[in-house]
Motif scaffolding. Structure first.
Motif: not given
Length: 680
Positions: A207-215
């Motif tokens: 999460g520290l890598l900045g990943f975001k998701y939208d299923r």
């Protein structure tokens, strides 16, 4: 494809090699692009960027197939390098979003608000009739304003399929354009979906890598890709079919099951029309039938798909057909056929033969044939040692080795022959392992009650409900308790009591079948099951076994619609967690199933009440709607807390904790979808 379907060590290594070559080759082509003077919709060379990003993502997925936390982290490393690629590609190819693109489904923009519409109609009808005396309600944020606001209505233009205004000036799309559109949607959707399904522990690390998701966006993108004719569309269809199948099988509860099945069917039908002989479409057609409570139809479809005279054959896909057939037969208590299919898998696939032998042995335990079960179990350790990924046992094999040692120790306590320790197994190890595949959630009620009767009869016996006691056991040879006697009073459950009627063994045997052969077979099992138990111990003599029995019975009670009894059984399993020595996974799984129970119970109440209850006008309709919303609010919050407790019990050292982690993630999404649909 072969690696993902076959899960074989050699295929995984070959897939990694090929994908690495593909990644390097596409990267070279990106540098050698020759600019064209012809007017094109997309920048020349964009197709190579997509192929490069595809290779990176698929390489990451290959690492994740190990189902280990290290594999997941390697997967995330690959996805990290593809993250910026697909984000950039998505913005370039879809500057106006995805609404303009069609999908194979009849309802391109998923709506999971089926329950909301009926509640909304009740409330809006009532509030509109009282508008004269409550003129300020439309602007105030009252209790009812949440339910009658436009956020609960379906926009008339939300599902528009008209292209952007500037699209008409572009030349018609060709194969390259299809590749770019389908490939971008596939990669972007796959990236988001994979990340959303990874265990929360792994997501937290990266999460520290900045990943975001939208299923939701991921599923939409994959559906857009599946609607094209490029090769990516087939892979997108496979991903969607796999996802829908997994959600229906493992999430336990679905906010809108009918909608998921509709989407699932639309994808299968679309691709099947293009490739009618594909084994993978046959597999998913059968899965839909099984999830729709038509197991016999699923068995027929699978058997037809495995006919020797079929025009096309794909070994890895055939393996999946046999695997699905084995589990479906197991769910139907057709144990001999299930055992045959589990063994047949080993003839088609080299992945974890020890697991399939273990499952087949469990089927023979259910048949009462401990001799055959012992013969299979004796070779399991060698089979496990021969097949390892990166020198390590697979997570399932780690669990199996613990179970082997557990029952060998139990046989010693019983004073039996240490070489015949299968005699100590009283709860089918196939049924136990089936808990991780949620096998008992979609079986017929009569079969669920038959399971309850058998497991309850094991000593020390458990009481039976009137409905369970009256259910005939299908004509198979069940495991019969060693020391039960006719008329013996059952022990109460751990810390619980409910109005259940004890059932003497003689009555159980009488109801198990009308033919004398069934009764004779049961008598033979009674005599045979006492072998190897010189110390006259009960069938179940450890907290581990008691907890597993409670969990299995609780699952079947929930399937049979006996929600109060199921709650007590699942709680009993949880209460034993601190005493469990080997099967430490039970507590987390039982807590998860309690969360599912909270939701299923409210859902069953709605179905029993019928849609008409929400359609009534006036104050009565409003009160009923509010009552239902309150029930759902309470149930979803309670389920959420239980999922937190389940994750607290599913520590990294617990067997198959990553599988439970993924199930929790899926169920949380379903809960969020339900709350969003209801406006709570």
């Amino acid at each position: 494809m072969e690696a993902a379907l076959g899960m074989e060590t050699g295929l995984l290594a070959e897939a990694s090699r090929c994908l690495s070559l593909s990644e390097a080759g596409s990267r070279r082509q990106m540098k050698n692009v020759v600019k064209s003077q012809a007017k094109r919709r997309f920048t020349p060379g964009l197709e190579f960027e997509i192929l490069n990003a595809d290779a990176v993502v698929l390489l990451g997925l290959t690492n994740a197939l190990s189902e280990s936390y290290m594999g997941y982290l390697q997967c995330m490393y690959s996805l990290n390098s593809a993250h910026s690629k697909f984000s950039k590609l998505y913005k370039t190819v879809f500057p106006n979003g995805l609404d303009a693109y069609t999908t194979p489904s009849a309802t391109p923009a998923p709506s999971r608000k089926s329950s909301t519409l009926s509640l909304h109609s009740s409330l809006s009808s009532y509030t509109s009739s009282t508008a004269a005396v409550a003129t300020t309600s439309s602007t105030s944020k009252s209790f009812f304003s949440r339910f009658t606001s436009s956020s609960l209505s379906i926009s008339s233009n939300s599902n528009t399929n008209s292209p952007p205004s500037d699209a008409e000036e572009l030349p018609p799309d060709g194969p390259i354009e299809d590749l770019i559109i389908s490939g971008t949607a596939f990669g972007y959707g796959l990236f988001n979906l994979v990340f959303s399904l990874l265990p929360k522990k792994v997501q937290g690390v990266v999460g520290l890598l900045g990943f975001k998701y939208d299923r939701k966006l991921a599923l939409r993108a994959l559906a857009v890709s599946a609607g094209k004719s490029d090769v990516h569309s087939v892979f997108s269809g496979l991903v969607l079919m796999t996802y829908y199948g997994v959600v229906l099988l493992l999430s336990g509860y679905q906010a809108d099951e009918a909608h998921i099945i509709k989407q699932y069917k639309a994808i299968v039908t679309s691709i099947e029309a293009r490739f009618p002989q594909g084994a993978l479409w046959i597999l998913n057609r059968a899965k839909i039938m099984r999830m729709s409570y038509d197991p016999e139809g699923a068995i027929k479809v699978l058997r037809d798909g495995l006919r020797p005279d079929r025009p096309h054959s794909f070994a890895q896909a055939d393996t999946l057909l046999v695997f699905e057939l084995a589990w479906t037969l197991l769910g139907q208590r057709r144990y001999q056929e299930a055992a045959d299919m589990f063994i047949k898998v080993t003839e088609l696939n080299s992945w974890s033969h020890g697991t399939y032998y273990f499952l087949a042995a469990g089927c023979y335990i259910s048949l009462g044939n401990t001799t055959k079960a012992q013969a299979l179990l004796d070779v399991v350790p060698d089979l496990i040692d021969k097949k390892k990924i990166s020198g390590k046992d697979l997570p399932t094999e780690v669990l199996i080795k613990k179970k082997l040692a557990f029952y060998q120790e139990k046989q010693k306590r019983r004073g039996g022959d240490p070489k015949l320790w299968a005699q100590a197994i009283k709860i089918s190890i196939a049924e136990e392992l089936g808990l991780f595949w949620n096998t008992h959630a979609r079986i017929e009620r009569r079969l669920a009650r038959a399971h309850i009767r058998e497991w309850s009869a094991l000593t020390p016996p458990r009481p039976l409900s009137i409905a369970d006691a009256a259910t005939p056991i299908p004509p198979v040879s069940p495991v019969v308790p060693t020391s039960a006697r006719p008329g013996r009073a059952p022990r109460p459950m751990f810390g619980f009591s409910h109005a259940l009627q004890p059932m003497p063994l003689s009555a159980n045997l009488h109801r198990s079948g009308s033919s004398s052969s069934i009764a004779d077979g049961a008598k033979g099992l009674i005599a045979g099951s006492s072998e190897g138990n010189l110390n006259e111990l009960p069938d179940i003599d450890t907290p581990d076994e008691h907890a597993i029995r409670h969990l299995l019975i609780g699952m079947c009670e929930r399937t049979a619609g006996e929600y109060a009894a199921a709650r007590e059984s699942l709680k009993a399993a949880c209460e034993l967690q601190s005493e469990i020595k080997v099967s430490t996974w039970v507590g987390g799984v039982a807590m998860f199933e309690l969360a599912v129970l909270d939701l299923k119970e409210v859902e069953a109440g709605e179905m029993e009440a019928g849609v008409g209850a929400f359609g009534e006008g006036g104050a009565k309709g409003v009160h009923e709607a509010v009552r239902r919303l309150t029930e759902w609010d309470k149930a979803t919050k309670a389920a959420g807390k239980k999922l937190e407790a389940a994750m607290a019990l599913a520590r990294s050292e617990v067997d198959l904790s990553s599988r439970l982690d993924s199930r929790v993630s899926m169920l949380r999404d379903e809960i969020a979808a339900k709350r969003e649909a209801l406006g709570i």
